[in-house]
Design a protein around this motif. Sequence first.
Motif, PDB file in Angstrom:
ATOM      1  N   GLU A 195       0.695  -1.178  -0.150  1.00 26.64           N
ATOM      2  CA  GLU A 195      -0.206   0.152   0.022  1.00 26.64           C
ATOM      3  C   GLU A 195       0.841   1.185  -0.147  1.00 26.64           C
ATOM      4  O   GLU A 195       0.725   2.266  -0.635  1.00 26.64           O
ATOM      5  N   GLU A 199       1.108   4.130  -2.679  1.00 27.31           N
ATOM      6  CA  GLU A 199       0.888   5.695  -2.339  1.00 27.31           C
ATOM      7  C   GLU A 199       2.032   6.337  -2.730  1.00 27.31           C
ATOM      8  O   GLU A 199       1.702   7.457  -3.244  1.00 27.31           O
ATOM      9  N   ASN A 200       3.231   5.735  -2.688  1.00 24.46           N
ATOM     10  CA  ASN A 200       4.246   6.645  -2.904  1.00 24.46           C
ATOM     11  C   ASN A 200       4.400   6.677  -4.580  1.00 24.46           C
ATOM     12  O   ASN A 200       4.753   8.074  -4.965  1.00 24.46           O
ATOM     13  N   ARG A 203       2.170   9.360  -5.440  1.00 26.48           N
ATOM     14  CA  ARG A 203       2.387  10.739  -5.129  1.00 26.48           C
ATOM     15  C   ARG A 203       3.352  11.261  -5.996  1.00 26.48           C
ATOM     16  O   ARG A 203       3.617  12.427  -6.346  1.00 26.48           O
TER      17      ARG A 203
END
Length: 233
Positions: A195, A199-200, A203
């Motif tokens: 996860e 997310e990284n 981003r």
Amino acid sequence: MAQDIIEGVNPTRMELLTLKDRTKLAVKGHGLLKEKRDALIKEFFDILDRVKGIRENAERSLREANEALVEAQIVMGDLAVKKASLSVKESIDVDITSRSIMGVSVPVTEVVMDENRSLVDRGYGLTDTTIQLDEAAKKFEESVKYLIELGEVEKTIYLLAEEIESTKRRVNALEHIMIPRFQNTEKYIDMRLQEMERENFVRLKMIRSTIEKKQEVEEGLAEKPSNVPDLQV
């Protein structure tokens, strides 16, 4: 699943590697404990088979000793038998050591007894005793030997039973609690890491998109002709 993971765990790759090592160690320990439990159970039943024979010998010897004592009391009288018993010398020496069965310390008894003791060796005289009393003394000495042996094996069985029960609890704890908890925690950490990677990724993609738009705006401004006057209201 939250109840089946280790509390306060930090979802990092280092923690995941450490947890995998703990899981491997727990699985190995579980296998060794199962082998120990099975070996203890086998030893337990092997000794249990001996108990029946020893107990039967002890019961038979005590029965025969009591029968011989009754005969001596009939021939000599109770008072004479009691008087002779007070003069009897100790006839048995017991040396108690120990041995290890799968890490369990159990007693080992060595009985030293002269099986050919005479009336004089026992401490009472020849004139005021009978052969029935001597036979009763022999039977009781034999009974004591069997009772000591019976005490040894029964104590061994008791100690082994305690260790078997303790080992079974540890096996069950590893099999049904610790190992599943380690494995579930591994899955949890791995899921959290995935996860975090997603997310990284999102981003970084948003940051790149923002940078690209900013560059486009800057390039657009740079291409604007310098001789075009700005319109002012």
